[in-house]
Design a protein around this motif. Structure first.
Motif, PDB file in Angstrom:
ATOM      1  N   PRO A 148      -5.598  10.141 -13.413  1.00  0.00           N
ATOM      2  CA  PRO A 148      -6.117  11.452 -12.977  1.00  0.00           C
ATOM      3  C   PRO A 148      -6.702  11.424 -11.554  1.00  0.00           C
ATOM      4  O   PRO A 148      -6.585  12.404 -10.817  1.00  0.00           O
ATOM      5  CB  PRO A 148      -7.203  11.781 -14.008  1.00  0.00           C
ATOM      6  N   TYR A 149      -7.283  10.314 -11.160  1.00  0.00           N
ATOM      7  CA  TYR A 149      -7.835  10.193  -9.811  1.00  0.00           C
ATOM      8  C   TYR A 149      -6.709  10.081  -8.787  1.00  0.00           C
ATOM      9  O   TYR A 149      -6.780  10.669  -7.709  1.00  0.00           O
ATOM     10  CB  TYR A 149      -8.778   8.987  -9.723  1.00  0.00           C
ATOM     11  N   ILE A 150      -5.665   9.328  -9.113  1.00  0.00           N
ATOM     12  CA  ILE A 150      -4.516   9.209  -8.217  1.00  0.00           C
ATOM     13  C   ILE A 150      -3.819  10.568  -8.091  1.00  0.00           C
ATOM     14  O   ILE A 150      -3.383  10.953  -7.000  1.00  0.00           O
ATOM     15  CB  ILE A 150      -3.559   8.107  -8.704  1.00  0.00           C
ATOM     16  N   GLU A 151      -3.760  11.325  -9.184  1.00  0.00           N
ATOM     17  CA  GLU A 151      -3.196  12.681  -9.131  1.00  0.00           C
ATOM     18  C   GLU A 151      -4.004  13.567  -8.195  1.00  0.00           C
ATOM     19  O   GLU A 151      -3.436  14.342  -7.408  1.00  0.00           O
ATOM     20  CB  GLU A 151      -3.133  13.283 -10.536  1.00  0.00           C
ATOM     21  N   ARG A 152      -5.316  13.470  -8.268  1.00  0.00           N
ATOM     22  CA  ARG A 152      -6.167  14.253  -7.372  1.00  0.00           C
ATOM     23  C   ARG A 152      -5.936  13.873  -5.919  1.00  0.00           C
ATOM     24  O   ARG A 152      -5.846  14.742  -5.043  1.00  0.00           O
ATOM     25  CB  ARG A 152      -7.632  14.072  -7.754  1.00  0.00           C
ATOM     26  N   ARG A 168       0.868  -1.179   0.000  1.00  0.00           N
ATOM     27  CA  ARG A 168       0.000   0.000   0.000  1.00  0.00           C
ATOM     28  C   ARG A 168       0.901   1.224   0.000  1.00  0.00           C
ATOM     29  O   ARG A 168       1.823   1.320   0.807  1.00  0.00           O
ATOM     30  CB  ARG A 168      -0.889   0.006   1.237  1.00  0.00           C
ATOM     31  N   PHE A 169       0.593   2.164  -0.897  1.00  0.00           N
ATOM     32  CA  PHE A 169       1.488   3.291  -1.127  1.00  0.00           C
ATOM     33  C   PHE A 169       0.737   4.612  -1.135  1.00  0.00           C
ATOM     34  O   PHE A 169      -0.440   4.665  -1.492  1.00  0.00           O
ATOM     35  CB  PHE A 169       2.204   3.118  -2.474  1.00  0.00           C
ATOM     36  N   ASP A 170       1.451   5.679  -0.780  1.00  0.00           N
ATOM     37  CA  ASP A 170       0.900   7.023  -0.915  1.00  0.00           C
ATOM     38  C   ASP A 170       0.702   7.322  -2.394  1.00  0.00           C
ATOM     39  O   ASP A 170       1.525   6.919  -3.237  1.00  0.00           O
ATOM     40  CB  ASP A 170       1.853   8.054  -0.322  1.00  0.00           C
ATOM     41  N   PRO A 171      -0.359   8.037  -2.744  1.00  0.00           N
ATOM     42  CA  PRO A 171      -0.608   8.355  -4.152  1.00  0.00           C
ATOM     43  C   PRO A 171       0.572   9.044  -4.843  1.00  0.00           C
ATOM     44  O   PRO A 171       0.882   8.727  -5.994  1.00  0.00           O
ATOM     45  CB  PRO A 171      -1.842   9.251  -4.101  1.00  0.00           C
ATOM     46  N   ALA A 172       1.260   9.948  -4.162  1.00  0.00           N
ATOM     47  CA  ALA A 172       2.397  10.645  -4.787  1.00  0.00           C
ATOM     48  C   ALA A 172       3.513   9.668  -5.137  1.00  0.00           C
ATOM     49  O   ALA A 172       4.163   9.796  -6.181  1.00  0.00           O
ATOM     50  CB  ALA A 172       2.913  11.739  -3.862  1.00  0.00           C
ATOM     51  N   ARG A 203      -2.847  15.377  -4.573  1.00  0.00           N
ATOM     52  CA  ARG A 203      -2.984  16.815  -4.278  1.00  0.00           C
ATOM     53  C   ARG A 203      -3.861  17.068  -3.057  1.00  0.00           C
ATOM     54  O   ARG A 203      -4.090  18.216  -2.677  1.00  0.00           O
ATOM     55  CB  ARG A 203      -3.572  17.545  -5.488  1.00  0.00           C
ATOM     56  N   GLY A 204      -4.392  16.000  -2.461  1.00  0.00           N
ATOM     57  CA  GLY A 204      -5.248  16.149  -1.288  1.00  0.00           C
ATOM     58  C   GLY A 204      -6.702  16.413  -1.618  1.00  0.00           C
ATOM     59  O   GLY A 204      -7.482  16.758  -0.738  1.00  0.00           O
ATOM     60  N   GLU A 205      -7.071  16.257  -2.879  1.00  0.00           N
ATOM     61  CA  GLU A 205      -8.460  16.476  -3.287  1.00  0.00           C
ATOM     62  C   GLU A 205      -9.311  15.257  -2.949  1.00  0.00           C
ATOM     63  O   GLU A 205      -8.805  14.149  -2.786  1.00  0.00           O
ATOM     64  CB  GLU A 205      -8.517  16.754  -4.797  1.00  0.00           C
TER      65      GLU A 205
END
Length: 108
Positions: free
Chosen positions: A74-78, A50-54, A81-83
């Motif tokens: 695009p969802y992982i990018e969001r 399990r990994f942080d999105p960044a 960014r904390g969205e």
């Protein structure tokens, strides 16, 4: 934490299909820590975590692609960014691609 299994090159695999190295990408859709779970392999050759999105975006993007999960980026990018990314929008996008709801599981 609740996870949705959203991408895998084995999602639509049928018995008798030629073997391909399997990849899976699952996204946590409940707080407190929003993680992306990535796994690959079969039997003793399998690995994952399990990994942080960044971290996924910077180091594991190829695993997401291997799981036919480019649509998830695009969802992982969001998330990175904390969205907010809702379970409903991920389920909707998955259903649009696969004609069914994604599998889900709880991982404490």
């Amino acid at each position: 934490m609740r996870y949705l299994r959203l991408a895998s090159n084995w999602l639509d695999r049928n018995e008798g299909d030629a073997f391909t190295w399997p990849y899976w990408v699952d996204v946590c859709v409940s707080a407190p820590e929003l993680k992306v779970a990535i796994s690959e392999g079969a039997g003793h050759g399998s690995a994952g975590g399990r990994f942080d999105p960044a971290f996924v975006l910077s180091r594991l993007r190829d695993k997401v692609s291997g799981a036919d999960g480019d649509w998830l980026l695009p969802y992982i990018e969001r998330l990175a960014r904390g969205e907010v990314v809702t379970e409903a929008e991920l389920q909707s996008q998955f259903a649009e691609r696969h004609g069914r709801e994604p599998e889900s599981y709880d991982w404490d």
